[in-house]
Design a protein around this motif. Structure first.
Motif, short mmCIF file in Angstrom:
data_model
loop_
_atom_site.label_atom_id
_atom_site.label_comp_id
_atom_site.label_asym_id
_atom_site.label_seq_id
_atom_site.Cartn_x
_atom_site.Cartn_y
_atom_site.Cartn_z
N ALA A 139 84.80 48.41 11.02
CA ALA A 139 83.90 47.20 12.35
C ALA A 139 84.98 46.10 12.51
CB ALA A 139 82.69 46.34 11.98
N LEU A 140 86.16 46.50 12.03
CA LEU A 140 86.65 45.22 13.22
C LEU A 140 88.04 45.91 13.66
CD1 LEU A 140 87.69 43.16 10.09
CD2 LEU A 140 86.60 42.43 12.34
N LEU A 141 88.62 47.07 12.91
CA LEU A 141 89.86 47.74 13.53
C LEU A 141 88.78 49.12 14.82
CD1 LEU A 141 92.19 47.99 10.71
CD2 LEU A 141 91.79 46.57 12.52
N ASN A 149 99.16 41.59 15.44
CA ASN A 149 100.48 42.15 15.32
C ASN A 149 100.70 43.30 15.86
OD1 ASN A 149 100.42 40.31 13.50
ND2 ASN A 149 99.54 41.33 11.50
N GLY A 150 99.77 43.48 17.16
CA GLY A 150 101.12 44.63 18.31
C GLY A 150 100.16 45.99 17.51
N LEU A 151 98.53 45.93 16.52
CA LEU A 151 97.86 47.06 16.42
C LEU A 151 97.16 47.53 17.00
CD1 LEU A 151 97.57 49.02 14.02
CD2 LEU A 151 95.75 47.70 13.47
N THR A 152 97.08 48.57 17.66
CA THR A 152 95.86 49.41 18.63
C THR A 152 95.41 50.97 18.08
OG1 THR A 152 97.41 48.73 20.44
CG2 THR A 152 95.29 49.52 20.56
N VAL A 153 93.96 50.90 18.00
CA VAL A 153 93.24 51.88 17.34
C VAL A 153 92.48 53.31 18.15
CG1 VAL A 153 92.06 52.85 15.31
CG2 VAL A 153 93.78 50.65 14.80
#
Length: 392
Positions: A158-160, A171-175
């Motif tokens: 649910a978060l990512l 921290n620069g993460l994109t999913v």
């Protein structure tokens, strides 16, 4: 021979009184059940509207929303049941008085105590249900709901991820995930990480969230990895399976924080220093405990006020609207003042005594008005004569 006849007549009279009391209990309890059920339905509806966020924003199932909604209902019982008892008792008593059934019960020789015994029994049952719910059911339901909500907030899926959308994490993460199946399997996943001048990407046909050695990970299958540095070097490889660590992107040190309404009675009455530090001040915990123990008394006050509104005055063919309105206003005032006392008790613990005195005083005053209006009957023949004179 005559004592045997008197004893037999007395047994018949007691059996008749018991039968009438059972009838009155049924006639009063059915509207009370209907009123409590209606109020509970309204409470469930309002709670379900509040929980829509679980489906819309958190991507949870309808079952999770329904579970959270039902777990929130026990906390409302302390409010719902006394009000439902008051409304249902007014409806039932008004009908019984209007149709002369209560007058007929008096004519059969019933005393004032026998008349109000079914109502008092029903009020005691409701008070017992409220007490049982407050002491045992509410803390269990609240803690279960709190744990479920915590699991939803810390759910990695649910978060990512969100189906069909790019989700930016820390921290620069994109999913990005094209499809999320019901069993939690992620289809056609893409991960982009920007760390300074270095860019790293992953893509996988399938992926699933999990844990390895207690740490959150993402297991990807049938994918590739690319990394491009500021020096212009591009690295690339393909893999059948890859475990991507998520510890640096997910805060895993969160813990459940309970509120006073979530705690058991033992924790409220004898809190530990750690519990006081993490939850609320000791006076607030004591106020919550006494509020749970005193709220069943409002069921007794509700029934006493309903009886006083209908039986606390002369018979009226035009109805009892004015008396009912006064009783409703008095009950509403008592309940509002009760909430104010609970709030004040969180700052001054000696005010907890008034949490019990207020509903007890309201009950005593209503019963005084009721018994002052119910004049004692000398004999059933006098009552029958009065009825004949009234309808002559």
């Amino acid at each position: 021979m005559r004592p045997n006849v008197r004893a037999r007549n007395r047994v018949i009279s007691i059996a008749r009184m018991t039968l009438i009391q059972r009838y009155l209990f049924r006639q009063i309890s059915l509207p009370v059940l209907a009123a409590c059920g209606s109020l509970a339905g309204i409470g469930i509806l309002s709670q379900s509207l509040d929980q829509l966020e679980v489906i819309v924003e958190r991507g949870q199932s309808v079952w999770v929303m329904l579970k959270l909604t039902l777990l929130a209902v026990p906390q409302l019982f302390a409010v719902i049941l006394p009000i439902g008892l008051f409304v249902g008792a007014l409806i039932a008593l008004t009908r019984l008085q209007r149709e002369q059934e209560l007058t007929a019960a008096y004519a059969s020789g019933m005393s004032r105590w026998q008349m109000i015994a079914p109502s008092a029994r029903l009020a005691l049952i409701v008070a017992g249900v409220v007490l049982f719910t407050n002491v045992l059911v509410q803390p269990w339901a609240q803690q279960t709901s709190r744990q479920q909500a915590f699991a939803i907030r810390t759910d990695l899926a649910a978060l990512l991820v969100e189906e069909g959308r790019f989700v930016q994490g820390p921290n620069g993460l994109t999913v990005y995930v094209q499809q999320i199946e019901q069993n939690g399997l992620l289809k056609n996943m893409f991960i982009y990480i920007e760390d300074g001048d270095q860019v790293t990407t992953w893509d996988a046909t399938e992926a699933r969230f999990g844990r390895v050695d207690g740490q959150p990970v993402l297991t990807m299958k049938q994918g590739s990895w690319q990394q491009y540095s500021s020096s212009g070097v591009l690295q690339q490889l393909s893999f059948d399976g890859y475990v991507f660590p998520l510890a640096q992107y997910v805060s895993d040190d969160a813990r459940i924080r309970y509120k006073p309404a979530d705690l058991w009675m033992g924790q409220l009455l004898n809190p530990t220093p750690a519990l006081v530090r993490d939850t609320a001040p000791r006076d607030e915990l004591l106020a919550e405990a006494h509020a749970r123990l005193s709220s069943p008394l409002y069921a007794l006050a509700a029934m006493a006020m309903a009886l006083a509104a209908i039986l606390g005055g002369a018979f009226s063919r035009t109805g009892y609207s004015f008396r009912i309105a006064k009783a409703a206003a008095a009950f509403l005032l008592v309940r509002i003042v009760g909430y104010a006392v609970v709030a004040a008790s969180a700052w001054n613990s000696w005010l907890n005594l008034f949490q019990y005195l207020l509903p007890a005083a309201a009950t005593a005053l209503a019963l005084r008005l009721l018994f002052r209006a119910l004049k004692p009957r000398r004999s059933s023949s006098n009552v029958v004569a009065q009825l004949k004179a009234r309808f002559a």
